[in-house]
Design an enzyme around this catalytic site. Structure first.
Site, PDB file in Angstrom:
ATOM      1  CE  LYS A 119    -114.150  46.090 -33.450  1.00 52.89           C
ATOM      2  NZ  LYS A 119    -114.249  46.935 -34.671  1.00 52.89           N
ATOM      3  NE  ARG A 129    -114.994  51.656 -29.970  1.00 52.39           N
ATOM      4  CZ  ARG A 129    -115.773  50.778 -30.603  1.00 52.39           C
ATOM      5  NH1 ARG A 129    -116.059  49.623 -30.076  1.00 52.39           N
ATOM      6  NH2 ARG A 129    -116.248  51.090 -31.774  1.00 52.39           N
ATOM      7  NE  ARG A 141    -122.028  47.068 -39.984  1.00 50.17           N
ATOM      8  CZ  ARG A 141    -121.239  47.363 -38.951  1.00 50.17           C
ATOM      9  NH1 ARG A 141    -120.593  46.410 -38.328  1.00 50.17           N
ATOM     10  NH2 ARG A 141    -121.086  48.606 -38.576  1.00 50.17           N
ATOM     11  NE  ARG A 183    -123.526  49.666 -36.262  1.00 46.68           N
ATOM     12  CZ  ARG A 183    -122.393  49.226 -35.729  1.00 46.68           C
ATOM     13  NH1 ARG A 183    -122.211  47.924 -35.562  1.00 46.68           N
ATOM     14  NH2 ARG A 183    -121.435  50.054 -35.373  1.00 46.68           N
ATOM     15  NE  ARG A 185    -118.622  53.425 -36.431  1.00 54.14           N
ATOM     16  CZ  ARG A 185    -119.191  52.510 -37.217  1.00 54.14           C
ATOM     17  NH1 ARG A 185    -120.047  52.867 -38.153  1.00 54.14           N
ATOM     18  NH2 ARG A 185    -118.899  51.235 -37.042  1.00 54.14           N
TER      19      ARG A 185
HETATM   20  P1  AP5 Z   1    -118.165  43.568 -38.908  1.00 50.93           P
HETATM   21  O1  AP5 Z   1    -117.753  42.198 -38.510  1.00 50.93           O
HETATM   22  O2  AP5 Z   1    -119.542  44.000 -38.605  1.00 50.93           O
HETATM   23  O3  AP5 Z   1    -117.077  44.622 -38.421  1.00 50.93           O
HETATM   24  P2  AP5 Z   1    -116.790  45.211 -36.959  1.00 50.93           P
HETATM   25  O4  AP5 Z   1    -115.315  45.266 -36.791  1.00 50.93           O
HETATM   26  O5  AP5 Z   1    -117.589  44.484 -35.928  1.00 50.93           O
HETATM   27  O6  AP5 Z   1    -117.313  46.670 -37.191  1.00 50.93           O
HETATM   28  P3  AP5 Z   1    -118.238  47.616 -36.268  1.00 50.93           P
HETATM   29  O7  AP5 Z   1    -118.724  48.708 -37.138  1.00 50.93           O
HETATM   30  O8  AP5 Z   1    -119.248  46.814 -35.508  1.00 50.93           O
HETATM   31  O9  AP5 Z   1    -117.163  48.148 -35.288  1.00 50.93           O
HETATM   32  P4  AP5 Z   1    -117.241  49.332 -34.386  1.00 50.93           P
HETATM   33  O10 AP5 Z   1    -116.134  48.996 -33.478  1.00 50.93           O
HETATM   34  O11 AP5 Z   1    -117.180  50.665 -34.992  1.00 50.93           O
HETATM   35  O12 AP5 Z   1    -118.758  49.295 -33.827  1.00 50.93           O
HETATM   36  P5  AP5 Z   1    -119.354  48.923 -32.413  1.00 50.93           P
HETATM   37  O13 AP5 Z   1    -120.651  48.309 -32.636  1.00 50.93           O
HETATM   38  O14 AP5 Z   1    -118.347  48.242 -31.576  1.00 50.93           O
HETATM   39  O15 AP5 Z   1    -117.911  43.672 -40.495  1.00 50.93           O
HETATM   40  C1  AP5 Z   1    -118.313  44.831 -41.212  1.00 50.93           C
HETATM   41  C2  AP5 Z   1    -118.875  44.407 -42.583  1.00 50.93           C
HETATM   42  O16 AP5 Z   1    -117.823  43.826 -43.351  1.00 50.93           O
HETATM   43  C3  AP5 Z   1    -119.986  43.333 -42.511  1.00 50.93           C
HETATM   44  O17 AP5 Z   1    -120.924  43.611 -43.496  1.00 50.93           O
HETATM   45  C4  AP5 Z   1    -119.253  42.019 -42.811  1.00 50.93           C
HETATM   46  O18 AP5 Z   1    -120.103  41.099 -43.464  1.00 50.93           O
HETATM   47  C5  AP5 Z   1    -118.129  42.475 -43.730  1.00 50.93           C
HETATM   48  N1  AP5 Z   1    -116.882  41.729 -43.544  1.00 50.93           N
HETATM   49  C6  AP5 Z   1    -116.349  41.312 -42.377  1.00 50.93           C
HETATM   50  N2  AP5 Z   1    -115.162  40.703 -42.586  1.00 50.93           N
HETATM   51  C7  AP5 Z   1    -114.936  40.770 -43.932  1.00 50.93           C
HETATM   52  C8  AP5 Z   1    -113.867  40.323 -44.787  1.00 50.93           C
HETATM   53  N3  AP5 Z   1    -112.798  39.679 -44.295  1.00 50.93           N
HETATM   54  N4  AP5 Z   1    -113.980  40.552 -46.107  1.00 50.93           N
HETATM   55  C9  AP5 Z   1    -115.065  41.201 -46.611  1.00 50.93           C
HETATM   56  N5  AP5 Z   1    -116.094  41.635 -45.871  1.00 50.93           N
HETATM   57  C10 AP5 Z   1    -116.043  41.417 -44.536  1.00 50.93           C
HETATM   58  O19 AP5 Z   1    -119.538  50.381 -31.759  1.00 50.93           O
HETATM   59  C11 AP5 Z   1    -120.525  51.280 -32.230  1.00 50.93           C
HETATM   60  C12 AP5 Z   1    -120.544  52.528 -31.356  1.00 50.93           C
HETATM   61  O20 AP5 Z   1    -120.863  52.174 -30.006  1.00 50.93           O
HETATM   62  C13 AP5 Z   1    -119.200  53.274 -31.257  1.00 50.93           C
HETATM   63  O21 AP5 Z   1    -119.010  54.164 -32.330  1.00 50.93           O
HETATM   64  C14 AP5 Z   1    -119.375  53.995 -29.902  1.00 50.93           C
HETATM   65  O22 AP5 Z   1    -120.203  55.098 -30.035  1.00 50.93           O
HETATM   66  C15 AP5 Z   1    -120.098  52.949 -29.069  1.00 50.93           C
HETATM   67  N6  AP5 Z   1    -119.161  52.064 -28.364  1.00 50.93           N
HETATM   68  C16 AP5 Z   1    -119.014  50.713 -28.544  1.00 50.93           C
HETATM   69  N7  AP5 Z   1    -118.078  50.227 -27.732  1.00 50.93           N
HETATM   70  C17 AP5 Z   1    -117.598  51.278 -27.003  1.00 50.93           C
HETATM   71  C18 AP5 Z   1    -116.591  51.404 -26.007  1.00 50.93           C
HETATM   72  N8  AP5 Z   1    -115.880  50.348 -25.587  1.00 50.93           N
HETATM   73  N9  AP5 Z   1    -116.372  52.631 -25.487  1.00 50.93           N
HETATM   74  C19 AP5 Z   1    -117.082  53.707 -25.885  1.00 50.93           C
HETATM   75  N10 AP5 Z   1    -118.040  53.659 -26.839  1.00 50.93           N
HETATM   76  C20 AP5 Z   1    -118.309  52.451 -27.402  1.00 50.93           C
HETATM   77 MG    MG Z   2    -119.190  45.003 -34.647  1.00 46.86          MG
END
Ligand code: AP5
Ligand code: MG
Length: 227
Positions: free
Chosen positions: A13, A88, A127, A160, A171
């Site tokens: 994402k 979410r 990552r 991270r 997660r």
């Molecule tokens: P990346 O693009 O970083 O993936 P992502 O979907 O953004 O993954 P996240 O881990 O950021 O998602 P998340 O939803 O768990 O975390 P968030 O920060 O929102 O890609 C991942 C890796 O793969 C990278 O190294 C990239 O280079 C590689 N890659 C990408 N595409 C690829 C492809 N096609 N092929 C190969 N490699 C690829 O949330 C973190 C925490 O914050 C949550 O756990 C929660 O505690 C809190 N939080 C955030 N939002 C909320 C909410 N709305 N409500 C409550 N708590 C929340």
């Molecule tokens: Mg992300």
């Protein structure tokens, strides 16, 4: 255009939001990044949120909703945004709908990133992120030219804290339990578009951009009163 990127952790994402945001000139709003900024700044919100983030659990709705509301009301969001990682929970989705309704707007499209658990684990374990400019890398799929160093600014790359395997498993569990319901919610609203995300980054970007073309045509028809 008002876009949501929905999908499991590590689906890509953030990677796609970065590119699409530049391409379509829409602000990229990542709830995870906003929460991590609050943690970094040591605010009361950040201290509270950290307890959940470190365990791989969702931060309470009210905290996230307040952060997102403040961000969406900023001037640069007037013509749209890409929301990455928010909503979410069903409750967050309903609050977002209400928030936009009050502003006379609504979501145009929700892209649902479909990816296997194997890919999630592989992507998150490899990552790496720049501690200076925040650029995302992957040790295998998007490696920097020099190991551990950001190509763009020379900053150091870090992993991270919530990307360790036990936290990733939690997660994923939390995603199935609390976020997956949103797929049906947005399908029912008629704005869900699935994006097959097993493939390479460039192909996914192209597929999203192609899908957006269809959505913006609809939106401009509505604006022109054609439908
Ligand atoms: P990346 O693009 O970083 O993936 P992502 O979907 O953004 O993954 P996240 O881990 O950021 O998602 P998340 O939803 O768990 O975390 P968030 O920060 O929102 O890609 C991942 C890796 O793969 C990278 O190294 C990239 O280079 C590689 N890659 C990408 N595409 C690829 C492809 N096609 N092929 C190969 N490699 C690829 O949330 C973190 C925490 O914050 C949550 O756990 C929660 O505690 C809190 N939080 C955030 N939002 C909320 C909410 N709305 N409500 C409550 N708590 C929340
Ligand atoms: Mg992300």
């Amino acid at each position: 255009m008002r876009i949501v990127f929905l999908g499991p952790p590590g689906a890509g994402k953030g990677t796609q939001a970065e590119t699409i945001s530049k391409e379509k000139k829409l602000p990229h709003i990542s709830s995870g990044n906003l929460l991590r900024d609050a943690v970094e700044s040591g605010t009361t919100t950040g201290i509270h949120a950290r307890q959940y983030i470190d365990k791989g659990q969702l931060v309470p709705d009210q905290i996230v909703v307040d952060i997102i509301r403040d961000r969406i009301l900023k001037n640069d969001c007037k013509n749209g945004f890409i929301l990455d990682g928010f909503p979410r929970t069903l409750s967050q989705a309903k609050v977002l709908d209400e928030m936009l309704k009050k502003l006379g707007n609504k979501l145009d499209v929700v892209f649902y990133f479909v990816v296997s658990k194997e890919s999630i684990v592989l992507r998150l374990s490899g990552r790496r992120i720049c501690n200076t400019c925040g650029t995302n890398y992957h040790i295998k799929f998007v490696p920097p030219a020099v190991d551990g160093i950001c190509d763009k600014c020379g900053g150091k790359l870090y992993q991270r804290a919530d990307d360790k395997l036990e936290t990733v498993q939690e997660r994923i569990r939390v995603y199935h339990e609390q976020t997956e319901d949103l797929i049906a919610y947005y399908k029912k609203n008629g704005i869900l578009k699935e994006i097959e995300s097993e493939t390479n980054i460039e192909t996914i970007t192209k597929n999203i951009l192609d899908a957006i073309k269809g959505v913006s045509q609809n939106a401009s028809c509505i604006n022109l009163g054609v439908v």
